[in-house]
Design a protein around this motif. Sequence first.
Motif, mmCIF file in Angstrom:
data_model
loop_
_atom_site.group_PDB
_atom_site.id
_atom_site.type_symbol
_atom_site.label_atom_id
_atom_site.label_comp_id
_atom_site.label_asym_id
_atom_site.label_seq_id
_atom_site.Cartn_x
_atom_site.Cartn_y
_atom_site.Cartn_z
ATOM 1 N N ALA A 1 3.835 3.446 -11.357
ATOM 2 C CA ALA A 1 4.832 4.381 -11.872
ATOM 3 C C ALA A 1 4.784 5.735 -11.173
ATOM 4 O O ALA A 1 5.804 6.428 -11.102
ATOM 5 N N ASP A 2 3.625 6.135 -10.637
ATOM 6 C CA ASP A 2 3.544 7.436 -9.986
ATOM 7 C C ASP A 2 4.076 7.409 -8.552
ATOM 8 O O ASP A 2 3.976 8.409 -7.839
ATOM 9 N N ALA A 3 4.636 6.276 -8.106
ATOM 10 C CA ALA A 3 5.235 6.190 -6.768
ATOM 11 C C ALA A 3 6.742 6.405 -6.814
ATOM 12 O O ALA A 3 7.421 6.206 -5.809
ATOM 13 N N ASP A 4 7.272 6.844 -7.966
ATOM 14 C CA ASP A 4 8.722 7.054 -8.081
ATOM 15 C C ASP A 4 9.290 7.987 -7.010
ATOM 16 O O ASP A 4 10.408 7.764 -6.532
ATOM 17 N N PRO A 5 8.597 9.064 -6.603
ATOM 18 C CA PRO A 5 9.171 9.944 -5.577
ATOM 19 C C PRO A 5 9.460 9.243 -4.253
ATOM 20 O O PRO A 5 10.231 9.744 -3.436
ATOM 21 N N LEU A 6 8.854 8.091 -4.019
ATOM 22 C CA LEU A 6 9.055 7.388 -2.750
ATOM 23 C C LEU A 6 10.270 6.473 -2.772
ATOM 24 O O LEU A 6 10.643 5.929 -1.718
ATOM 25 N N VAL A 7 10.869 6.291 -3.927
ATOM 26 C CA VAL A 7 12.022 5.386 -4.012
ATOM 27 C C VAL A 7 13.165 5.886 -3.148
ATOM 28 O O VAL A 7 13.914 5.094 -2.557
ATOM 29 N N GLY A 8 13.304 7.192 -3.012
ATOM 30 C CA GLY A 8 14.400 7.744 -2.244
ATOM 31 C C GLY A 8 14.380 7.387 -0.770
ATOM 32 O O GLY A 8 15.405 7.507 -0.079
ATOM 33 N N TYR A 9 13.241 6.941 -0.254
ATOM 34 C CA TYR A 9 13.152 6.599 1.166
ATOM 35 C C TYR A 9 13.641 5.181 1.458
ATOM 36 O O TYR A 9 13.747 4.797 2.616
ATOM 37 N N VAL A 10 13.927 4.411 0.403
ATOM 38 C CA VAL A 10 14.324 3.021 0.605
ATOM 39 C C VAL A 10 15.601 2.930 1.426
ATOM 40 O O VAL A 10 15.733 2.073 2.315
#
Length: 781
Positions: free
Chosen positions: A46-55
């Motif tokens: 859950a703490d990897a949410d900030p990386l979703v934008g790089y998809v």
Amino acid sequence: MPRGVRVSTAVTRVFGIRHHGPGSARSLRAALAEFRPDIILIEGPADADPLVGYVGADGMAPPVALLAYVPGEPARAAFWPFASFSPEWQALRYGAEHGVPVRFCDLPSTHVLAAREHEPAEHRDPLAELAAAAGYDDAERWWDAVVESAADSGAFDAITEAMRALREPAPPGAEVAEPSTPAGATATGGPVESPAGVGGAEPRVLHPIPVDTQTLRREAYMRQTMRKALRAGSERLAVVCGAWHAPALDGPLGPAAPDTRLLTGLPKVKTASTWVPWTHSRLATASGYGAGITSPGWYHHLFTETEQPVVRWLTRVAGVLRAGDLPVSSAHVIEAARLAETLAALRARPLAGLSEVTEAVRAVMCGGDETLVRLIAEELVIGEALGAVPADTPTVPLAADLTATARTLRLEREPSARTIDLDLRKERGLRRSHLLHRLRVLGIEWGVPAQSQVRGTGTFRESWTLCWEPEYALAVIEASRWGTTLRTAAEARILDHVANADITLAGLAAALDTALLAELGAATDGLIARLDEVAALDHDVTHLLGVLPGLLRTRRYGDVRGTDVSALGRVADGLLVRICAGLPGAVTGLNTEAAENLRDQIDAANAALRTGADGIEQWQAALRVVADRDDVHGALAGRAVRLLADVGEIDDVESALRLGAALSVGRTAQAKAAWVDGFLGGRGLLLVHDRELLRLVDEWVRGLGDDQFTEVLPLLRRTFGTFEQPERRAIGRAVRGGARADGGSAAIDVERGELALRAALTILAAAPRPADAAEPAGAIP
């Protein structure tokens, strides 16, 4: 009802998937398009949410992996891999393409990495249980037949029910009394029957799989995340998780208190996350990946080739076989396709799967040769592909420096090994060499020195075998504690290595050589000072001799990199003085093995000093002392005489006298053979040109008794075996002709020779010959 919660109107769909499967991925895309969620939750930290934008960013290309690590302890890390055919990745892509928020809902990495040890759990594959219930002996084949080859958005409910039948009936949120028996579960849970519609076989008994504590905690966190999304106003919530977790998330969530208690007190640690490239081979089960699959290359093909996937696959197989010079034609492809389709029809499958295609390839294209089948498996079924991440992905400065440097030098990170030759006279080749050497200092084996295939190579050329492994991303992060750039990190790392109290002179010399190759100028002075310090405390002459040749060569020649090595002079001169002073005392009391090892070191030091280094006079004086002593092993005394004779310090007459003294009465046959081996080793021309030496050796050998000859024969064989073939032939002719001190041949008795010649001619004359044959030329009447 708590304020803000609108569960009465909200709709939740749980999609239980297999983590890597093209059928699941395609079905999930169709199901999401049909459901049209306003938020998507995906199993992941859950703490990897900030990386979703790089998809959806440019440069992002699967396979990739989420990497979470503890900044102070990079070895504590975890990966969450994704391929293009992973359902979770397709959910991420769906969110990026349709503007739907996507969040991860599993336990944060702060908790995952805080637990250094996990409780042992019963490792039973739920897919294997379902496959057995359906009459399959291979879980992979069952899943491929039921799901992957028949994508259907309506299959998720059936998968959830199948998993529900395999889980012990523990209600959602139930607390756990003991790890092996969750609360609410029967201690001896009875068997249940396989649900209809899964597997296509007659219902068979299924044995429930207990749910371990860690899984229950993860599912509790997922439910908490779902409640949070619903409280935030979600009306259409989609949850994408592993099929095993689907029953625990499906249906009413129930009260939050039990889940809160289950999650209270979990250990935490500070973590950081990033995206890193991944490979297909790391998705394979053989790599040790827990959620691995046996055929990532095949699954990637199924997902990307929607039109005639079997024919296109067989065409690729033909290409691989043709590249190996095997006769495979279009007719083979057509016949293999027909056979695969026939096998699928016989097995009531909608489409030929990997097992049918492999059997068709084995029979039609490979002629039953399992070696070729394994080649296809390695090249295509598993395959190899390396993903990529955007350049602006959050990462440590060292990784950014590596990426920028590799891009500047046009070094591509490739998952397959390839060999490159670097010309160090060119700027790019030299900088590539520096990069690869620095990475090796940091423990990152992207490049490994290789044997060059280019003829006529010299010191200006290097060969490397390059192969990028996904784990190197973690190694780069681990190495970042040494510095922010490759150069500063490598300098700090190598200085820390030599600061070890147990470092040896050989290790220091190797580190210094590496520093010169990697152009670590800021570390050179510290390495030389450390070398001088350790050498001053080391009284073992063999250790000093071991490092002297390398230092002398580096000081004299340097290298094509233009490195300043003048500071080595003082260290090398100091080593030479100590070696010359200690050599006479170091050569006594040695057994044969130690003497021969020391002889090799003396040879190497002598060769380095003869290139014009200062101090050659004191070196030769030390050799003279060794040659004059009677208590020195013959291998060393003989070699000292030989080395002095090579430079004219001992003439041929004195050499012969010393050899004669060494072979005189009073010495054992073994001692004499050792002296001869030390004196002659590798130099057969001495005996070819100096007949007095040959005569002395010949007389000594002929004078050996049977027992003595048997004793020294192995050593003599080794000594003369090092001579070149022409040298051995010349020595043999000289011995047969009779070696003389004046270098001449033995006198010829002409009268006896004429008698022998007349006898031979008489015999020849008596032989029958044609009537018109002429008289033999040169016949004596």
